[in-house]
Design an enzyme around this catalytic site. Structure first.
Site, PDB file in Angstrom:
ATOM      1  N   SER A   6     138.990   6.458  40.516  1.00  0.00           N
ATOM      2  CA  SER A   6     140.264   6.462  41.240  1.00  0.00           C
ATOM      3  C   SER A   6     140.196   7.452  42.388  1.00  0.00           C
ATOM      4  O   SER A   6     140.031   8.659  42.168  1.00  0.00           O
ATOM      5  CB  SER A   6     141.400   6.869  40.302  1.00  0.00           C
ATOM      6  N   HIS A  31     139.135   2.140  42.288  1.00  0.00           N
ATOM      7  CA  HIS A  31     140.499   2.073  41.741  1.00  0.00           C
ATOM      8  C   HIS A  31     141.454   2.718  42.738  1.00  0.00           C
ATOM      9  O   HIS A  31     141.285   3.873  43.121  1.00  0.00           O
ATOM     10  CB  HIS A  31     140.528   2.800  40.399  1.00  0.00           C
ATOM     11  N   ASP A  33     145.280   3.755  43.474  1.00  0.00           N
ATOM     12  CA  ASP A  33     146.568   4.025  42.834  1.00  0.00           C
ATOM     13  C   ASP A  33     147.683   4.065  43.868  1.00  0.00           C
ATOM     14  O   ASP A  33     147.822   5.045  44.604  1.00  0.00           O
ATOM     15  CB  ASP A  33     146.492   5.374  42.115  1.00  0.00           C
ATOM     16  N   MET A  35     151.502   4.444  44.602  1.00  0.00           N
ATOM     17  CA  MET A  35     152.717   4.993  43.971  1.00  0.00           C
ATOM     18  C   MET A  35     153.852   5.006  44.982  1.00  0.00           C
ATOM     19  O   MET A  35     153.663   5.451  46.120  1.00  0.00           O
ATOM     20  CB  MET A  35     152.450   6.419  43.494  1.00  0.00           C
ATOM     21  N   HIS A  64     146.010  -0.713  41.643  1.00  0.00           N
ATOM     22  CA  HIS A  64     146.964  -0.426  40.571  1.00  0.00           C
ATOM     23  C   HIS A  64     148.309  -0.095  41.206  1.00  0.00           C
ATOM     24  O   HIS A  64     148.494   0.978  41.771  1.00  0.00           O
ATOM     25  CB  HIS A  64     146.403   0.760  39.757  1.00  0.00           C
ATOM     26  N   MET A  66     151.828   1.055  41.081  1.00  0.00           N
ATOM     27  CA  MET A  66     152.894   1.748  40.340  1.00  0.00           C
ATOM     28  C   MET A  66     154.119   1.698  41.240  1.00  0.00           C
ATOM     29  O   MET A  66     154.511   2.698  41.870  1.00  0.00           O
ATOM     30  CB  MET A  66     152.449   3.181  40.018  1.00  0.00           C
ATOM     31  N   MET A 135     147.430   2.412  29.883  1.00  0.00           N
ATOM     32  CA  MET A 135     147.663   3.746  30.446  1.00  0.00           C
ATOM     33  C   MET A 135     147.559   4.776  29.327  1.00  0.00           C
ATOM     34  O   MET A 135     148.285   4.699  28.336  1.00  0.00           O
ATOM     35  CB  MET A 135     149.056   3.840  31.072  1.00  0.00           C
ATOM     36  N   ASP A 173     143.101   3.931  31.748  1.00  0.00           N
ATOM     37  CA  ASP A 173     143.392   4.764  32.912  1.00  0.00           C
ATOM     38  C   ASP A 173     144.190   6.004  32.519  1.00  0.00           C
ATOM     39  O   ASP A 173     145.299   5.892  31.996  1.00  0.00           O
ATOM     40  CB  ASP A 173     144.196   3.906  33.908  1.00  0.00           C
TER      41      ASP A 173
HETATM   42  C1  DX5 Z   1     147.743   7.877  37.060  1.00  0.00           C
HETATM   43  C2  DX5 Z   1     146.776   6.995  37.806  1.00  0.00           C
HETATM   44  C3  DX5 Z   1     145.356   7.228  37.439  1.00  0.00           C
HETATM   45  C4  DX5 Z   1     144.870   8.613  37.750  1.00  0.00           C
HETATM   46  C5  DX5 Z   1     143.629   8.878  36.979  1.00  0.00           C
HETATM   47  O1  DX5 Z   1     149.026   7.575  37.414  1.00  0.00           O
HETATM   48  O2  DX5 Z   1     147.049   5.637  37.533  1.00  0.00           O
HETATM   49  O3  DX5 Z   1     144.504   6.253  37.975  1.00  0.00           O
HETATM   50  O4  DX5 Z   1     144.663   8.845  39.090  1.00  0.00           O
HETATM   51  O5  DX5 Z   1     143.285  10.203  37.218  1.00  0.00           O
HETATM   52  P1  DX5 Z   1     142.662  11.135  36.092  1.00  0.00           P
HETATM   53  O6  DX5 Z   1     141.341  10.554  35.718  1.00  0.00           O
HETATM   54  O7  DX5 Z   1     142.569  12.443  36.793  1.00  0.00           O
HETATM   55  O8  DX5 Z   1     143.634  11.143  34.931  1.00  0.00           O
HETATM   56 ZN    ZN Z   2     145.503   4.034  38.086  1.00  0.00          ZN
END
Ligand code: DX5
Ligand code: ZN
Length: 214
Positions: A6, A31, A33, A35, A64, A66, A135, A173
């Site tokens: 990620s 990956h 993320d 948000m 991903h 969110m 998750m 994840d």
């Molecule tokens: C959390 C994300 C993850 C996160 C993983 O909301 O979806 O992908 O960045 O990071 P680590 O490995 O640091 O938990």
């Molecule tokens: Zn993620």
């Protein structure tokens, strides 16, 4: 084992270099993320960044989302170069419809389950999807600790996937580190997301290799 680092914990002033290093280290996916500051408390980046980094690597993009009501943005992420688009079960009021929208762009579909989300939400959609994202932290931030109850969920999903011979990747994840990755794989995961435990290290190529060598 498939590794999907990620880039949330990457150096954003040097994203191209970081991505090339994890590719050299043997990463299988990138990956990404996304948000929105609404479905989760944090804001990260959106489709324009994904589009900008698309030419930098040949690796498939594991996006991903969110994001609340992700159906509003599927077209943007499909056009930006996503290969897998994962949405959260709770984020879309009409989950079945949103899954079909993702498929209509020829993209693979994932559904993410938060730590408290029961696997039963998948009962009537599991035949339509390509990936389940378990998750193991509450989404929103990198660098959190692995929530152990995710292990039982991974085992239960592995049993369902195998029993029904489903063509579904089981991705995990959150809080996955070099010292617990084996346990997560033994529980039945196919694909690991790792953020901070790769990007907080100096040598990204070597660190990525260490995960791939597990
Ligand atoms: C959390 C994300 C993850 C996160 C993983 O909301 O979806 O992908 O960045 O990071 P680590 O490995 O640091 O938990
Ligand atoms: Zn993620």
């Amino acid at each position: 084992m498939l590794l999907s680092p990620s880039v949330l914990s990457a150096n954003f002033a040097n994203l191209e270099k970081d991505i090339k290093n994890i590719e050299e280290g043997g990463a299988d996916y990138i990956h990404l993320d996304v948000m929105d500051g609404n479905y989760v408390p944090n804001i990260s980046f959106g489709a324009p960044i994904i589009k900008a980094i698309r030419p930098v690597t040949k690796l498939p993009f594991d996006v991903h989302l969110m994001v609340q009501a992700p159906e509003r943005y599927i077209e943007d992420f499909a056009k930006a170069g996503a290969d897998i688009i994962t949405i959260h079960a709770e984020a879309s009021v009409h989950l079945h419809r949103t899954v079909q929208i993702i498929k209509s762009y020829g993209k693979k579909v994932g559904i993410a389950l938060n730590p408290a989300t029961p696997i039963e939400v998948l009962d009537y959609i599991i035949e339509d999807i390509d990936l389940i994202l378990v998750m193991s932290v509450n989404p929103g931030f990198g660098g959190q600790s692995f929530i152990d109850s995710a292990l039982e969920k991974i085992k239960n999903l592995r049993a369902i996937i195998d029993e029904r011979k489903l063509d579904i990747l089981l991705e995990v994840d959150g809080g996955v580190k070099l010292d617990n990755a084996k346990t997560v794989l033994e529980a039945g995961a196919d694909m690991l997301v790792v953020g901070s435990d790769i990007f907080n290290h100096e040598d990204l190529v070597a660190r990525t290799r260490e995960f791939k060598n597990l």
